[in-house]
Design a protein around this motif. Structure first.
Motif, short mmCIF file in Angstrom:
data_model
loop_
_atom_site.label_atom_id
_atom_site.label_comp_id
_atom_site.label_asym_id
_atom_site.label_seq_id
_atom_site.Cartn_x
_atom_site.Cartn_y
_atom_site.Cartn_z
N ASP A 97 0.54 -1.34 0.04
CA ASP A 97 0.17 0.32 0.16
C ASP A 97 0.75 1.31 -0.14
OD1 ASP A 97 -1.37 1.96 1.30
OD2 ASP A 97 -3.08 0.69 1.34
N ASN A 109 0.03 3.95 -1.05
CA ASN A 109 -1.24 5.03 -1.84
C ASN A 109 -0.71 5.71 -0.61
OD1 ASN A 109 -3.70 6.56 -2.70
ND2 ASN A 109 -4.73 5.84 -1.26
N ARG A 142 4.86 5.72 2.83
CA ARG A 142 4.66 4.99 2.99
C ARG A 142 5.28 3.65 1.87
NH1 ARG A 142 -2.35 5.49 2.98
NH2 ARG A 142 -2.55 4.35 4.90
N HIS A 152 -2.40 0.36 -5.20
CA HIS A 152 -3.29 1.47 -5.92
C HIS A 152 -2.45 2.25 -5.45
CE1 HIS A 152 -4.92 0.90 -1.56
NE2 HIS A 152 -5.61 2.13 -2.00
N ARG A 192 -8.25 7.48 -5.76
CA ARG A 192 -9.69 6.63 -6.20
C ARG A 192 -10.13 6.86 -7.64
NH1 ARG A 192 -13.28 7.03 -0.51
NH2 ARG A 192 -12.32 5.60 0.73
N ARG A 223 -6.26 -0.38 -9.73
CA ARG A 223 -7.33 0.45 -9.74
C ARG A 223 -7.95 0.90 -10.97
NH1 ARG A 223 -8.68 3.04 -3.56
NH2 ARG A 223 -8.40 0.60 -2.49
N ALA A 250 -2.45 -1.46 5.03
CA ALA A 250 -3.49 -0.30 4.96
C ALA A 250 -4.65 0.05 3.57
CB ALA A 250 -2.58 0.80 4.54
N HIS A 293 -8.76 -4.02 4.53
CA HIS A 293 -10.03 -3.39 5.48
C HIS A 293 -10.25 -3.79 3.95
CE1 HIS A 293 -8.94 0.22 4.75
NE2 HIS A 293 -9.56 0.88 4.85
N ARG A 294 -10.02 -3.77 2.72
CA ARG A 294 -10.97 -3.90 1.59
C ARG A 294 -10.93 -5.17 0.84
NH1 ARG A 294 -13.04 0.57 2.61
NH2 ARG A 294 -11.60 2.50 2.90
N LYS A 321 -12.34 10.54 5.27
CA LYS A 321 -13.69 8.67 4.68
C LYS A 321 -14.86 8.76 6.15
CE LYS A 321 -9.63 7.52 2.37
NZ LYS A 321 -8.36 6.38 2.18
N GLY A 340 -3.08 5.64 9.58
CA GLY A 340 -3.97 6.84 8.37
C GLY A 340 -2.74 7.27 7.65
N GLY A 341 -2.70 7.26 5.97
CA GLY A 341 -1.87 8.15 5.26
C GLY A 341 -1.64 9.13 5.12
N GLY A 392 -2.10 1.66 8.70
CA GLY A 392 -3.19 2.04 8.41
C GLY A 392 -3.64 2.95 8.67
N GLY A 393 -5.03 3.62 8.20
CA GLY A 393 -6.28 4.14 9.13
C GLY A 393 -7.38 3.39 9.37
N GLY A 394 -7.68 3.27 8.21
CA GLY A 394 -8.85 2.46 8.25
C GLY A 394 -8.90 0.82 8.38
O1 X15 Z 1 -4.38 4.89 2.70
C1 X15 Z 1 -6.04 4.54 2.76
O2 X15 Z 1 -6.07 4.06 3.33
P1 X15 Z 1 -6.08 5.10 4.92
O3 X15 Z 1 -6.56 6.27 4.19
O4 X15 Z 1 -7.60 4.79 6.00
O5 X15 Z 1 -4.92 4.67 5.87
C2 X15 Z 1 -5.71 3.03 2.02
O6 X15 Z 1 -4.84 3.00 1.15
C3 X15 Z 1 -6.69 2.23 1.28
O7 X15 Z 1 -6.93 3.78 0.42
P2 X15 Z 1 -9.08 3.15 -0.26
O8 X15 Z 1 -9.95 4.14 1.30
O9 X15 Z 1 -9.14 4.75 -1.46
O10 X15 Z 1 -9.67 2.03 -0.15
#
Ligand code: X15
Ligand code: ADP
Length: 407
Positions: A25, A27, A41, A64, A67, A121, A157, A160-161, A206, A361-362, A382-384
């Motif tokens: 991850d 992202n 990351r 990925h 979004r 993605r 991170a 959870h997807r 989010k 979280g990122g 990871g956040g979520g």
């Molecule tokens: O940045 C992320 O999650 P996060 O903002 O919860 O840390 C992950 O890459 C998941 O991305 P997503 O929330 O677009 O599926």
């Protein structure tokens, strides 16, 4: 959740000469020119990638970025360049993920070489959630799996997807946890043992994820308090009947989060005594930070609530002072703009004083670095995902590794 010991790790993988798909991850925040603005990351995954390279693996990196439709939905070319610098060796990049060109790039790897495939993605199936068996039938997985001997998930991170690159590959190819995933599961697997009272701070943008988490932790009695901030706080304020004005409402509507207001209202009905809402918000007026108490709202027409104010900070600080454990995700405001960084700075600093403090979280990690805040017990990649784990619920990408691949 089940013990991470049930998952195979890199210790169980015979790496030499093996072609390994590694889901990371990376992202990350992106600059206006479409390149990486922050490499934290990427740095997190260096240990896993370097180990696979040193042990003679042939490494195909899957990831990925952003979004669909968002500003940060860009190619992974600059990520590959940066990885090359971090790993101290050339890292290839191919603008394909599962086509002939991608398969060819993977097949032509020699031992110890690494290539980054294109943003998963960019293909619509990857932004959908599936059961693992169905995910294994997607174009991404059926196209790329035949050239992989093994799959390593290091993308805590995104765990959870239930998306194809996370749950599809390990259904058909032997799956292993990378070092990041392994250590996150280790640290975060013990929420029920952390000191009480537990305070969850839900900020950021989010909103659906945060409301899911809030339901779960309040229902299970894991959270003594939920403090809301950021866009999440704004949604709760509107749900509570506060008129935040057109700019904030339009923003929430444009993000597709309008229905979340009803869900937030239901949560307030059920658990309002444990949910704290902002008492004031900061807007931009004449180019400066201007704070309005909720009684003074709505703001002027084009003014959006961009941060929490001092009254809120004092209120939240009092709750945080008594916390045994603080779990925090998401900035309290638009910290990227200096006039709105104060809420995030003060709230995060207060959280570090708790005996146990977990943050993830990122953008949250990027805020920590920008504001120079240290002292959390654990900074998760990871956040979520960290929040989901701290609800004591299984993560789909971990469950599929526990279940093993189809023979
Ligand atoms: O940045 C992320 O999650 P996060 O903002 O919860 O840390 C992950 O890459 C998941 O991305 P997503 O929330 O677009 O599926
Ligand atoms: N009041 C607000 N209005 C608009 N955006 C906000 C507000 N508060 C926070 N944000 C934005 O939320 C984003 C981060 O949220 P999120 O992606 O949920 O965090 P993380 O990546 O740490 O999980 C930041 O870009 C920040 O500018």
């Amino acid at each position: 959740m089940d013990s991470p010991a049930m998952i195979d790790t890199l210790d169980d993988l015979d790496v030499e000469g093996t072609t390994v798909g590694v889901r990371v991850d990376v992202n990350s925040p992106i600059d206006d020119d479409g390149t990486l603005a922050d490499d934290a990351r990427l740095r997190a995954h260096v240990d896993t990638l370097a180990e696979l390279i040193e042990r003679g693996g042939r490494v195909a990196v899957l990831a990925h970025q952003g979004r669909p439709g968002g500003d940060e939905f860009v190619s992974l070319e600059s990520h590959a360049d940066r990885l090359s610098e971090l790993l101290g060796q050339p890292v290839g990049y191919v603008d394909a993920t599962f086509s002939d060109a991608a398969r060819e790039a993977v097949r032509s790897l020699e031992n110890g070489e690494c290539v980054v495939l294109e943003n998963t993605r960019f293909y619509s199936e990857e932004y959908m959630e599936f059961e693992p068996e169905r995910a294994a039938q997607t174009h991404l997985v059926t196209g790329l799996a035949p050239v992989l001997d093994a799959y390593v998930n290091d993308a805590f991170a995104a765990a959870h997807r239930s998306q194809p690159s996370l749950v599809g590959f390990p259904t058909v190819v032997p799956g292993y946890a990378g070092r990041v995933l392994e250590s996150e599961l280790d640290v975060l697997g013990t929420i029920e043992e952390t000191p009480e009272p537990r305070v969850y701070v839900l900020g950021g943008a989010k909103v659906p994820d945060s409301i899911d988490v809030a339901w779960s932790i309040l229902e299970k009695g894991l959270a003594d308090h939920v403090l809301t901030a950021g866009v999440v706080g704004n949604v709760f304020l509107i749900a509570d009947g506060v008129d935040l004005g057109d700019a904030s409402s339009d923003f929430i509507y444009d993000q597709g989060y309008w229905d979340e207001i009803d869900r937030a209202a239901d949560l307030l009905d059920a658990y309002g005594d444990r949910i704290a809402l902002p008492r004031d918000v900061a807007v931009s007026r004449d180019g400066n930070r201007h704070v309005l108490g909720v009684n003074a709202l709505p703001p002027r027409g084009d003014e959006a609530a961009m941060d929490i104010g001092d009254l809120t900070l004092e209120y939240y600080q009092r709750i945080l002072d008594d916390a045994g454990t603080v779990i925090l995700n998401g900035p309290a405001g638009v910290f990227e703009q200096s006039e709105f960084e104060r809420g995030t700075r003060e709230l995060y600093s207060a959280a570090t004083d708790a005996p146990t403090s977990i943050v993830g979280g990122g953008d949250t990690a990027s805020a920590l670095r920008r504001l120079g805040i240290e002292g959390f017990s654990h900074v998760s990649t990871g956040g979520g995902a960290a929040l989901r784990m701290l609800t004591a619920e299984p993560l789909p990408a971990v469950t599929v590794l526990e279940n093993g691949h189809r023979n």
